[in-house]
Design a protein around this motif. Sequence first.
Motif, PDB file in Angstrom:
ATOM      1  N   LYS A  94      31.161   5.965   2.474  1.00 56.12           N
ATOM      2  CA  LYS A  94      31.325   4.588   2.927  1.00 56.12           C
ATOM      3  C   LYS A  94      30.013   3.811   2.885  1.00 56.12           C
ATOM      4  N   SER A  95      28.886   4.525   2.790  1.00 53.60           N
ATOM      5  CA  SER A  95      27.581   3.855   2.766  1.00 53.60           C
ATOM      6  C   SER A  95      27.122   3.517   1.351  1.00 53.60           C
ATOM      7  N   ARG A  96      27.899   3.914   0.382  1.00 52.98           N
ATOM      8  CA  ARG A  96      27.485   3.754  -1.015  1.00 52.98           C
ATOM      9  C   ARG A  96      27.151   2.301  -1.364  1.00 52.98           C
ATOM     10  N   GLU A  97      27.948   1.360  -0.863  1.00 56.52           N
ATOM     11  CA  GLU A  97      27.733  -0.052  -1.202  1.00 56.52           C
ATOM     12  C   GLU A  97      26.463  -0.609  -0.580  1.00 56.52           C
ATOM     13  N   ARG A  98      25.860   0.104   0.369  1.00 53.05           N
ATOM     14  CA  ARG A  98      24.620  -0.343   0.998  1.00 53.05           C
ATOM     15  C   ARG A  98      23.387   0.142   0.244  1.00 53.05           C
ATOM     16  N   CYS A  99      23.604   0.842  -0.857  1.00 54.77           N
ATOM     17  CA  CYS A  99      22.489   1.366  -1.662  1.00 54.77           C
ATOM     18  C   CYS A  99      22.189   0.428  -2.829  1.00 54.77           C
ATOM     19  N   ASP A 100      20.958   0.465  -3.309  1.00 53.46           N
ATOM     20  CA  ASP A 100      20.511  -0.433  -4.373  1.00 53.46           C
ATOM     21  C   ASP A 100      20.840   0.087  -5.764  1.00 53.46           C
ATOM     22  N   ARG A 101      21.086   1.379  -5.863  1.00 46.24           N
ATOM     23  CA  ARG A 101      21.284   1.981  -7.179  1.00 46.24           C
ATOM     24  C   ARG A 101      22.096   3.256  -7.015  1.00 46.24           C
ATOM     25  N   ILE A 102      22.916   3.560  -8.012  1.00 47.23           N
ATOM     26  CA  ILE A 102      23.690   4.794  -8.006  1.00 47.23           C
ATOM     27  C   ILE A 102      23.189   5.664  -9.154  1.00 47.23           C
ATOM     28  N   VAL A 103      22.862   6.895  -8.813  1.00 48.49           N
ATOM     29  CA  VAL A 103      22.276   7.830  -9.779  1.00 48.49           C
ATOM     30  C   VAL A 103      23.177   9.052  -9.893  1.00 48.49           C
ATOM     31  N   SER A 104      23.461   9.446 -11.114  1.00 46.05           N
ATOM     32  CA  SER A 104      24.152  10.713 -11.354  1.00 46.05           C
ATOM     33  C   SER A 104      23.147  11.703 -11.922  1.00 46.05           C
ATOM     34  N   THR A 105      23.030  12.853 -11.282  1.00 43.22           N
ATOM     35  CA  THR A 105      22.070  13.858 -11.739  1.00 43.22           C
ATOM     36  C   THR A 105      22.731  14.910 -12.627  1.00 43.22           C
ATOM     37  N   ALA A 107      21.901   5.527   4.446  1.00 46.89           N
ATOM     38  CA  ALA A 107      22.416   4.177   4.230  1.00 46.89           C
ATOM     39  C   ALA A 107      23.601   3.848   5.125  1.00 46.89           C
ATOM     40  N   CYS A 108      23.913   4.707   6.087  1.00 45.42           N
ATOM     41  CA  CYS A 108      25.080   4.484   6.936  1.00 45.42           C
ATOM     42  C   CYS A 108      24.877   3.277   7.851  1.00 45.42           C
ATOM     43  N   ASP A 109      25.933   2.505   8.026  1.00 41.68           N
ATOM     44  CA  ASP A 109      25.891   1.321   8.875  1.00 41.68           C
ATOM     45  C   ASP A 109      26.223   1.728  10.305  1.00 41.68           C
ATOM     46  N   LEU A 110      25.298   2.488  10.901  1.00 39.80           N
ATOM     47  CA  LEU A 110      25.476   3.054  12.228  1.00 39.80           C
ATOM     48  C   LEU A 110      24.177   2.905  13.025  1.00 39.80           C
ATOM     49  N   PRO A 111      24.266   2.933  14.361  1.00 46.34           N
ATOM     50  CA  PRO A 111      23.049   2.802  15.174  1.00 46.34           C
ATOM     51  C   PRO A 111      21.985   3.822  14.776  1.00 46.34           C
ATOM     52  N   GLY A 112      20.759   3.369  14.702  1.00 45.68           N
ATOM     53  CA  GLY A 112      19.641   4.232  14.306  1.00 45.68           C
ATOM     54  C   GLY A 112      19.465   4.274  12.805  1.00 45.68           C
ATOM     55  N   PRO A 140       0.809  -1.222   0.000  1.00 43.36           N
ATOM     56  CA  PRO A 140       0.000   0.000   0.000  1.00 43.36           C
ATOM     57  C   PRO A 140       0.840   1.269   0.000  1.00 43.36           C
ATOM     58  N   ARG A 141       2.030   1.216   0.598  1.00 49.30           N
ATOM     59  CA  ARG A 141       2.917   2.390   0.626  1.00 49.30           C
ATOM     60  C   ARG A 141       4.350   1.917   0.798  1.00 49.30           C
ATOM     61  N   THR A 142       5.275   2.583   0.146  1.00 48.51           N
ATOM     62  CA  THR A 142       6.678   2.227   0.287  1.00 48.51           C
ATOM     63  C   THR A 142       7.532   3.480   0.418  1.00 48.51           C
ATOM     64  N   LEU A 143       8.677   3.307   1.058  1.00 48.98           N
ATOM     65  CA  LEU A 143       9.646   4.378   1.216  1.00 48.98           C
ATOM     66  C   LEU A 143      10.799   4.168   0.247  1.00 48.98           C
ATOM     67  N   LEU A 144      11.157   5.226  -0.459  1.00 45.81           N
ATOM     68  CA  LEU A 144      12.354   5.223  -1.293  1.00 45.81           C
ATOM     69  C   LEU A 144      13.334   6.203  -0.677  1.00 45.81           C
ATOM     70  N   GLY A 145      14.496   5.709  -0.252  1.00 45.72           N
ATOM     71  CA  GLY A 145      15.519   6.574   0.309  1.00 45.72           C
ATOM     72  C   GLY A 145      16.430   7.124  -0.772  1.00 45.72           C
ATOM     73  N   ILE A 146      16.829   8.370  -0.611  1.00 44.06           N
ATOM     74  CA  ILE A 146      17.802   9.003  -1.496  1.00 44.06           C
ATOM     75  C   ILE A 146      18.961   9.468  -0.615  1.00 44.06           C
ATOM     76  N   ALA A 147      20.091   8.782  -0.707  1.00 42.17           N
ATOM     77  CA  ALA A 147      21.262   9.099   0.096  1.00 42.17           C
ATOM     78  C   ALA A 147      22.331   9.743  -0.785  1.00 42.17           C
ATOM     79  N   GLY A 148      23.379  10.223  -0.128  1.00 39.81           N
ATOM     80  CA  GLY A 148      24.492  10.811  -0.864  1.00 39.81           C
ATOM     81  C   GLY A 148      25.182  11.881  -0.051  1.00 39.81           C
ATOM     82  N   PRO A 149      26.383  12.285  -0.444  1.00 38.25           N
ATOM     83  CA  PRO A 149      27.144  13.264   0.330  1.00 38.25           C
ATOM     84  C   PRO A 149      26.573  14.671   0.202  1.00 38.25           C
TER      85      PRO A 149
END
Length: 225
Positions: A204-215, A143-148, A30-39
């Motif tokens: 360092k979190s880049r490898e934990r993402c599903d896709r890499i996008v260049s804008t 996407a950081c591999d950190l608490p929370g 019914p609903r999904t979250l899409l995260g957008i990470a990056g520096p």
Amino acid sequence: METDDSARTDRAPSLADLARDAWSLTADRPRTLLGIAGPPGAGKSTFARALVEAVGEGAAYLPLDGFHLSNDQLERLALTARKGSEPSFDVRGYVALLTRVLDDTGHDIYVPDYDRTLHGPVSARHRVPPSARLVVTEGNYLACDLPGWRDARRLMGECWYVRAPAEVRQLRLIERKLAGGRTADGAAAWVATNDGPNGDLVEKSRERCDRIVSTIGMDMFNYRP
């Protein structure tokens, strides 16, 4: 997991392509979250808002920046000089809102934001309506591999990483600080001592993402489907 957009096709995906891919994440829920990470300075906010506009009525925007601690709290925690760093966010509050967004699909949910004029967070600037099936959330540390942050990442259907050349990011960040009232020397120093280390952590979190996008080169303004 994809490591490059161009690995899939002969051309980088357009905003319309990415919007279709983002919407496909809602197919079985019914609903999904899409995260957008990056520096910092990669263009996450611009991309996320453009993606929401491209998807249309069924999408909503939820920025992490609304969970930035107030200046008073930063002072209490001795984090004033590290504003924007990973510990300067209320990650548990962010996770709580993401959880509510997924669980409560029948009511309006109000979302805070960061105001660059006030230099602090403001409440209820954005809204996730019941009609929103895709909620695009963006921020440096998703996407950081950190608490929370691990808890936040687990709630997302996918998380995409926005990349941009270091020189482009630095120019954007300095321009942002100048617009916020800093001197040229002050802006350069802030980027070197704060935004730079923050970006190194996010990389360092880049490898934990599903896709890499260049804008870079993508028309994210005045989009028309």
